[in-house]
Write an enzyme that holds these catalytic residues in place. Structure first.
Site, PDB file in Angstrom:
ATOM      1  N   ASP A 178       0.811  -1.219   0.000  1.00  0.00           N
ATOM      2  CA  ASP A 178       0.000   0.000   0.000  1.00  0.00           C
ATOM      3  C   ASP A 178       0.845   1.271   0.000  1.00  0.00           C
ATOM      4  O   ASP A 178       2.062   1.222   0.195  1.00  0.00           O
ATOM      5  CB  ASP A 178      -0.966  -0.001   1.199  1.00  0.00           C
TER       6      ASP A 178
ATOM      7  N   ASN B 217      -7.184  -2.886  14.275  1.00  0.00           N
ATOM      8  CA  ASN B 217      -8.568  -3.235  13.930  1.00  0.00           C
ATOM      9  C   ASN B 217      -8.606  -4.420  12.965  1.00  0.00           C
ATOM     10  O   ASN B 217      -9.612  -4.658  12.319  1.00  0.00           O
ATOM     11  CB  ASN B 217      -9.295  -2.020  13.334  1.00  0.00           C
TER      12      ASN B 217
ATOM     13  N   HIS C 197      -6.931  -4.722  10.169  1.00  0.00           N
ATOM     14  CA  HIS C 197      -6.736  -4.493   8.738  1.00  0.00           C
ATOM     15  C   HIS C 197      -5.458  -5.164   8.252  1.00  0.00           C
ATOM     16  O   HIS C 197      -4.476  -5.287   8.990  1.00  0.00           O
ATOM     17  CB  HIS C 197      -6.824  -3.004   8.350  1.00  0.00           C
TER      18      HIS C 197
ATOM     19  N   GLU D  44      -9.659  -2.155   5.474  1.00  0.00           N
ATOM     20  CA  GLU D  44     -10.305  -1.871   6.744  1.00  0.00           C
ATOM     21  C   GLU D  44     -11.528  -2.777   6.930  1.00  0.00           C
ATOM     22  O   GLU D  44     -12.036  -3.340   5.964  1.00  0.00           O
ATOM     23  CB  GLU D  44     -10.759  -0.400   6.750  1.00  0.00           C
TER      24      GLU D  44
HETATM   25  C1  GLP Z   1      -0.319   0.118   8.687  1.00  0.00           C
HETATM   26  C2  GLP Z   1      -0.111  -0.671   7.362  1.00  0.00           C
HETATM   27  C3  GLP Z   1      -0.301  -2.153   7.547  1.00  0.00           C
HETATM   28  C4  GLP Z   1       0.332  -2.578   8.854  1.00  0.00           C
HETATM   29  C5  GLP Z   1      -0.443  -1.979  10.001  1.00  0.00           C
HETATM   30  C6  GLP Z   1       0.155  -2.257  11.361  1.00  0.00           C
HETATM   31  O1  GLP Z   1      -1.256   1.127   8.650  1.00  0.00           O
HETATM   32  N1  GLP Z   1      -0.883  -0.222   6.253  1.00  0.00           N
HETATM   33  O2  GLP Z   1       0.241  -2.855   6.431  1.00  0.00           O
HETATM   34  O3  GLP Z   1       0.316  -3.981   8.978  1.00  0.00           O
HETATM   35  O4  GLP Z   1      -0.726  -0.622   9.815  1.00  0.00           O
HETATM   36  O5  GLP Z   1       1.208  -1.421  11.676  1.00  0.00           O
HETATM   37  P1  GLP Z   1       2.207  -1.686  12.852  1.00  0.00           P
HETATM   38  O6  GLP Z   1       3.069  -2.823  12.400  1.00  0.00           O
HETATM   39  O7  GLP Z   1       2.979  -0.419  12.998  1.00  0.00           O
HETATM   40  O8  GLP Z   1       1.396  -2.043  14.041  1.00  0.00           O
END
Ligand code: GLP
Length: 241
Positions: free
Chosen positions: A67, A136, A138, A143
């Site tokens: 992304d 959440n 995702h 989402e």
């Molecule tokens: C982000 C990314 C995800 C990631 C998630 C968790 O927003 N788009 O690909 O897995 O949030 O992030 P973190 O690893 O910092 O908890």
């Protein structure tokens, strides 16, 4: 789904990097899928170490990231492009033309999404995809929704994601409201997936995703229907299983 639990993040990261190094050994021109966020940082550091020791060679590897924020230039310090360059690509021998992220500055976002999906197909599909999970549930930026998405698409970020990501920006109002993300379908089409989750804050969502019902409201739960997922947890994330 194979679930492994490690005593700490360092061991977990070594194991995740080992999966990617093995994939590159088996197929030097493989296609890898990469993620951003704090979770994969340990995996990238361990992969850089394997590269420096002559174990992992990225010279013919191609990669697609999950992304990118909409409206953010590649040079912005919070762009996922810059994150990948700084935390992995510039520190290994992957050619610049071999890595791709969605272009959040594209004039025609829908054309960018369709082109991204086509590029993954043209490369032969993703051999091994690294995934983290949001608070959440995702995956990528898919989402919680009423139904599972298919291909790469533009996403409206939820308030909880904006809240979770505001730590990287001076104020919450600077957090982008949209992103381009591979869809649930794009993720499920990867031939193999490594899902990495760590920390006590993710213990509840880990339980929901791995042991609760498979529903689009918990996007990560769909991975239970994938035939080849390796889940790497630290003890804190696994504490409620
Ligand atoms: C982000 C990314 C995800 C990631 C998630 C968790 O927003 N788009 O690909 O897995 O949030 O992030 P973190 O690893 O910092 O908890």
């Amino acid at each position: 789904m194979t679930i492994h639990i490690y005593k700490d993040v360092d061991t977990q990261s070594q194991a995740a990097a080992g999966l990617f190094a093995a994939q590159i050994l088996q197929k030097p021109d493989c296609v890898l899928g990469f993620a951003t966020g704090s979770t994969p940082l340990g995996t990238y550091a361990a992969l850089i170490d394997l590269y420096k020791r002559g174990i992992a060679d990225f010279s013919t590897v191609r990669t697609f990231n999950l992304d990118e924020y909409v409206g953010m230039s590649r040079t912005h310090e919070q762009s996922y492009y810059r994150f990948m360059v700084e935390n992995l690509f510039d520190q290994v021998n992957i050619p610049k033309d071999n890595y791709r992220l969605p272009d959040g500055m594209a004039k025609d976002l829908n054309a960018e999404c369709a082109g991204y999906e086509r590029a993954i197909d043209d490369a032969g599909g993703i051999d091994l995809l690294l995934l983290g999970i949001g608070l959440n549930s995702h995956i990528g930026f898919n989402e919680p929704e009423a139904r599972f998405s298919d291909g790469t698409h533009v996403v409206d970020l939820t308030e909880s994601t904006i809240e979770a990501n505001k730590r990287f920006f001076a104020t919450a109002s600077e957090v982008p409201r949209q992103a381009i993300s591979m869809g649930i379908g794009s993720i499920m089409r990867a031939r193999a997936i490594a899902l990495v989750i760590n920390g006590a804050a993710k213990a509840d969502i880990t339980k929901q995703a791995l042991q609760g019902p498979v529903v689009p409201d918990v996007p990560g739960s769909i991975l239970r229907f994938h035939p080849n997922v390796t889940v790497l947890l630290d003890e804190a994330a696994a504490s409620k299983l």
